[in-house]
Structures are given as structure tokens and as C-alpha cells.
Scaffold this active site. Structure first.
Site, short mmCIF file in Angstrom:
data_model
loop_
_atom_site.label_atom_id
_atom_site.label_comp_id
_atom_site.label_asym_id
_atom_site.label_seq_id
_atom_site.Cartn_x
_atom_site.Cartn_y
_atom_site.Cartn_z
N HIS A 39 0.81 -1.23 0.00
CA HIS A 39 0.00 0.00 0.00
C HIS A 39 0.84 1.27 0.00
O HIS A 39 0.82 2.04 0.96
CB HIS A 39 -0.96 0.03 1.20
CG HIS A 39 -1.83 -1.17 1.31
ND1 HIS A 39 -2.68 -1.39 2.38
CD2 HIS A 39 -1.98 -2.24 0.50
CE1 HIS A 39 -3.31 -2.54 2.20
NE2 HIS A 39 -2.88 -3.08 1.08
N ARG A 79 -7.36 4.29 1.28
CA ARG A 79 -6.61 3.07 1.64
C ARG A 79 -5.35 2.94 0.78
O ARG A 79 -4.24 3.01 1.29
CB ARG A 79 -7.50 1.84 1.48
CG ARG A 79 -6.82 0.54 1.90
CD ARG A 79 -7.83 -0.61 1.85
NE ARG A 79 -7.24 -1.88 2.18
CZ ARG A 79 -6.64 -2.70 1.32
NH1 ARG A 79 -6.55 -2.35 0.03
NH2 ARG A 79 -6.14 -3.84 1.72
N GLY A 122 -9.68 -1.75 -2.45
CA GLY A 122 -10.32 -2.12 -1.20
C GLY A 122 -9.56 -3.25 -0.53
O GLY A 122 -8.54 -3.73 -1.04
N GLU A 175 -12.97 0.82 -5.13
CA GLU A 175 -13.79 2.02 -5.32
C GLU A 175 -13.39 2.83 -6.55
O GLU A 175 -12.24 2.84 -6.97
CB GLU A 175 -13.65 2.94 -4.09
CG GLU A 175 -14.16 2.33 -2.80
CD GLU A 175 -14.05 3.30 -1.63
OE1 GLU A 175 -13.51 4.42 -1.82
OE2 GLU A 175 -14.51 2.94 -0.54
N TYR A 211 -12.86 10.08 2.66
CA TYR A 211 -13.28 8.95 1.81
C TYR A 211 -13.50 7.67 2.62
O TYR A 211 -13.68 6.60 2.05
CB TYR A 211 -12.33 8.80 0.61
CG TYR A 211 -12.59 9.93 -0.36
CD1 TYR A 211 -12.09 11.21 -0.10
CD2 TYR A 211 -13.45 9.77 -1.43
CE1 TYR A 211 -12.42 12.28 -0.92
CE2 TYR A 211 -13.78 10.83 -2.26
CZ TYR A 211 -13.27 12.08 -1.99
OH TYR A 211 -13.62 13.15 -2.79
#
Ligand SMILES: [Ca+2]
Ligand SMILES: [Ca+2]
Length: 466
Positions: free
Chosen positions: A148, A210, A229, A235, A245
Site C-alpha cells: 500500500h 486506503r 479495497g 472504489e 473517503y
């Protein structure tokens, strides 16, 4: 002998068919071409105003590729600086909006500090016509992780760097206004904080993200993002300044009791669309080119496949106001994981980058083109006319665009196309070869004019510098 001839004919026919993979839309045929193979995990791919593809390789190289031959040169190799195990690497890239006059390239990469402490930084390099030189660190010491790391870059309409950051596997960071992870950052081109940010002392533009790895402008200058996600609720969002968000408290729409409470309290912006189980949504590119009329007004989204193992390019047809997704069509499902997409502004062809069948990519990684040959002059009677357009005062600084066309284009049509592929202006050339257009709608950047009349076509590039 006759059987041999038949077999030869058959094999020739088959090889011809193999060389010309096509897909049929309602009225348009798209033809495949393999542009290049063997890229070491392409991450970002842009169509530059120099008519080359600019590609980051996750391992730490930047390639500049001639899109017709597929021949590329390595213009930067920073493998020694870049941490490229697992998800980190050399990731996002953007070119200066006035690249012909200010040839700067912005890059995001991960690096190791101290004892295996993963970090991320935003840097700029100068393009000297041969290689990228003179690294300047614009934003350093961003916490990174094995997962991430966000890192998608886009230059905004008002010449700011937009950069996504990931939550590095710690969702709590996304709601923390004192931490720049799990955010969309807005940064001046010199790395300073814009004084008109929501907080003039913070890079943060929107929060509660995220791991967003898609950013693109669409109709009405709306800014869209895609976001990975967890197991569910990938999304597709419209980004608004200073909005929340939701992550990690809200996944996708506000549709559970706890989500509804959180959304009401913190004014959460819900996605336009979500996908469960996650399909791993990635790069975005707005398609509004006349070459593929069926796709005009659509967001193209590269999809890696995710848990659902459904890699593809999704064509998200947007409503006229851009506020909703009217339909999704899926194409190119048989190329493995698709990471990135860009558009050739001249031909309206799309290019996508494949990332192999498994993570982080066994390869072979390819760049694939799909093009409407009937639009670009091939297989038609269209004739290309050179030097038929003159542009006054290029680059354009004011709000008027003046150009003159060869009289053979009088009573024809003009299209003004941005170098990221969207159709910015169009109209008729009536009676007079000297055109004057109000171009206040054109933001800074590279464009070209395409004029067409009676089977003849000509193009000319120009820059809007504001
Ligand atoms: Ca969300
Ligand atoms: Ca939800």
C-alpha cells in the site's frame, strides 16, 4: 501437390489471422499490435508530447519508447536507490505540463533507510534529450511499507502535483490529519505546500484513502480516482477538496449501521461504483477521442484481477454531468494483469501494459496497442497533408488561440486534442482559413490541432502555457 498447396494456403491464412487480432465494437473495429515485450514490470505509462511512451519499470528504470517500432532506450537507471521487493519500487511518473519548454519529469519511488525501514519520496529530474539527470528531492521521508504505497501522480489543471499515498497496511493513518499516509496530497511543482490547500500548512487535499493507484481528470474537469479495497469494495471516486473517503471505517458505500453513523458525522464522500470481491482497480484514463465513438465520454480503468481474478480494461460510461457511472463494459480479459493504460492523442489508439498472470509478475510483460485503423488514415482514402497549419504565438499565453490553415481545409472540421487524449475543443472551419478561438477552457499543457476536410487531414502540435 494440390493438398500441399492447400495446406500452405491454410497456414498462410492462419498466420495472417494470428497477426491481426481484432475486436468488434458496435461500429468500430479495433486491431491489436504488440508494441513491445520484456518490460521488467511496467508501472506507469504516459504518452508524452514528444510522441514517445514514457514508462517506469518497477525495478528502478525509466524507458522512453518509440510507439511504432517499440524500440526503447533506458533514460534513467536508479536500481541502486530503489527498494523493489514486494509492492515497493519505482512507481508513479508525471511530465511537466509545459514539457517542451520545461522538460522536467516527476517520479515517486521507495527506498530503504537505516535497518530495512521502507520510505517513499517524490523527486524531479531534468530531461536533457538523452537521459534524466539532476535529481531534486521534492518530498522526502514519506513512510512506506511492503504493501500500500499509493504513488500515482497527476499534474492538476492548476499546475500542482497530485500524489496518492497508501496506508502502508495501517488503516488508522488514513483518518489521521497529522500523517500524510492514506491521503491525496497536493504539492507545488517545487515541492512546497500550496498556500490554498485546505490547511496551508499541510500537503493533504483529501483523506480516508486506503491505497489509491488511479488518478485522472474526466468531463467538466472532475477529478476521479480508483482505490484498492481490502477483500471487498474496490472504489471509483470523484475527488473533492478536504473530503473524507471513509477508510478504514467505511468500505465502499455507506450502507451498514456503523458506516452510516460515521458517514453522517464526518461527511464521507461515497464512491460512484464499487467492486466486490476486489478486482484490484488501477490506472485511469479518460477517453473522449473521436477515433472510438463507442467509448467517448468513458473512463478507461486498468484492472489487475485481484481476488476475483478478472483482469481487464473496464470502460466506465459516465453520465453527461460526470457524476455517475451508467455502465461498465469489459475488454481485453486474456492478457493477464493490466496495470496501466494511455492514449495516443493523434490516432486515438489505446496502449495498455500487462503485468503477467501472477504477482509481482512472472511476465512476459508487454505493451499492447489497440487502434481503429479506419480512423487514422490506414485502409481509407485519407491523405495526410504536411505543414498545412500555422499557429500564431506558440506557446499560447493569453486566452486566444489563432491559427491559419491551408485553404483546402476551409469548410472542414477541427479537433483540438490534449496530449493525454481527451478532446478539448472542436468545430467547423467556415469560409476563412484564419481561425481565432477562445481557449480559456484549455489548461496549461500540450495539445495538437487536427483538421480534416474532403479526405485530407493535417495535424500541428502546440503548447498552452499559463
Ligand atoms: Ca471510500
Ligand atoms: Ca460499505
Amino acid at each position: 501437390m494440390r493438398i500441399l498447396s492447400l495446406l500452405l494456403l491454410l497456414s498462410l491464412t492462419l498466420s495472417t489471422i494470428k497477426a491481426q487480432i481484432t475486436i468488434e465494437l458496435e461500429e468500430t473495429t479495433l486491431t491489436e499490435r504488440e508494441v513491445a515485450v520484456g518490460i521488467q514490470v511496467p508501472w506507469e505509462m504516459l504518452y508524452g508530447p514528444d510522441d514517445h511512451l514514457w514508462i517506469t519499470e518497477k525495478r528502478g528504470r525509466v524507458l522512453r519508447m518509440e510507439p511504432n517500432s517499440g524500440v526503447s532506450e533506458t533514460i534513467l537507471n536508479i536500481e541502486n536507490l530503489v527498494e523493489a521487493d514486494s509492492e515497493p519500487g519505482l512507481l508513479g511518473m508525471a511530465l511537466h505540463p509545459d514539457f517542451e519548454n520545461v522538460p522536467k519529469v516527476y517520479l515517486v519511488y521507495n527506498y530503504i533507510e537505516g535497518f530495512f525501514n521502507i520510505k517513499e519520496r517524490l523527486v524531479s529530474y531534468d530531461w536533457d534529450g538523452t537521459s534524466l539527470t539532476n535529481e531534486v528531492i521534492l518530498l522526502d521521508d514519506i513512510p512506506g511499507g511492503n504493501i500500500h504505497n499509493g504513488a500515482r501522480l497527476l499534474i492538476s489543471r492548476d499546475d500542482k502535483i497530485l500524489m496518492t499515498t497508501g496506508d502502508i497496511g495501517n488503516g488508522g493513518l488514513s483518518q489521521d490529519q497529522l500523517n500524510i499516509n492514506g491521503k491525496l496530497l497536493r504539492i507545488n511543482l517545487d515541492g512546497s505546500i500550496p498556500d490554498d490547500n485546505p490547511d496551508p500548512n499541510s500537503y493533504i487535499y483529501s483523506y480516508g484513502h486506503r491505497n489509491s493507484q488511479g488518478l485522472a481528470y474526466g468531463p467538466h474537469d472532475l477529478l476521479y480516482s480508483s482505490e484498492h479495497g481490502a477483500q471487498s469494495s474496490d472504489e471509483f471516486n470523484i475527488i473533492e477538496e478536504d473530503r473524507n473517503y471513509g477508510w478504514p471505517n467505511v468500505q465502499g458505500a455507506c450502507n451498514t449501521n456503523s458506516e452510516i453513523n460515521f458517514c453522517n458525522t464526518f461527511n464521507v464522500k461515497e464512491p460512484l461504483a464499487e467492486w466486490s470481491p476486489c478486482v484490484a482497480v488501477n490506472d485511469l484514463c479518460y477517453y473522449d477521442h473521436p477515433a472510438i465513438p463507442e467509448w467517448q465520454g468513458s473512463m478507461l480503468m486498468a484492472v489487475l484481477g485481484g481476488f476475483a481474478k478478472l483482469p481487464r480494461i473496464s470502460v466506465l460510461k459516465l453520465s453527461a454531468d460526470g457524476q455517475s457511472v451508467e455502465s461498465e463494459e469489459q475488454y481485453f480479459k486474456n492478457y493477464g494483469r493490466l496495470r496501466d493504460i494511455c492514449i495516443n492523442p493523434h490516432t486515438g489508439a489505446i496502449y495498455f501494459a500487462t503485468n503477467g498472470n501472477s504477482y509481482p509478475s512472472s511476465g512476459p510483460n508487454k505493451i499492447i496497442e489497440y487502434r481503429n485503423l479506419a480512423f487514422s488514415g490506414v485502409n481509407t482514402n485519407e491523405t495526410v497533408v504536411n505543414d498545412a497549419i500555422q499557429i500564431k504565438s506558440n506557446p499560447i499565453i493569453g486566452d486566444q488561440l489563432q491559427f491559419a490553415v491551408d485553404p483546402i481545409f476551409v469548410n472542414g472540421q477541427y479537433h483540438i486534442v490534449a496530449y493525454n487524449g481527451y478532446l478539448a475543443l472542436s468545430g467547423s472551419i467556415t469560409n476563412n482559413p484564419n481561425m481565432q478561438l477562445n481557449c480559456t477552457a484549455l489548461s496549461a499543457g500540450s495539445y495538437f490541432i487536427r483538421v480534416i476536410n474532403d479526405g485530407k487531414v493535417s495535424t500541428k502540435s502546440f503548447v498552452v502555457a499559463r
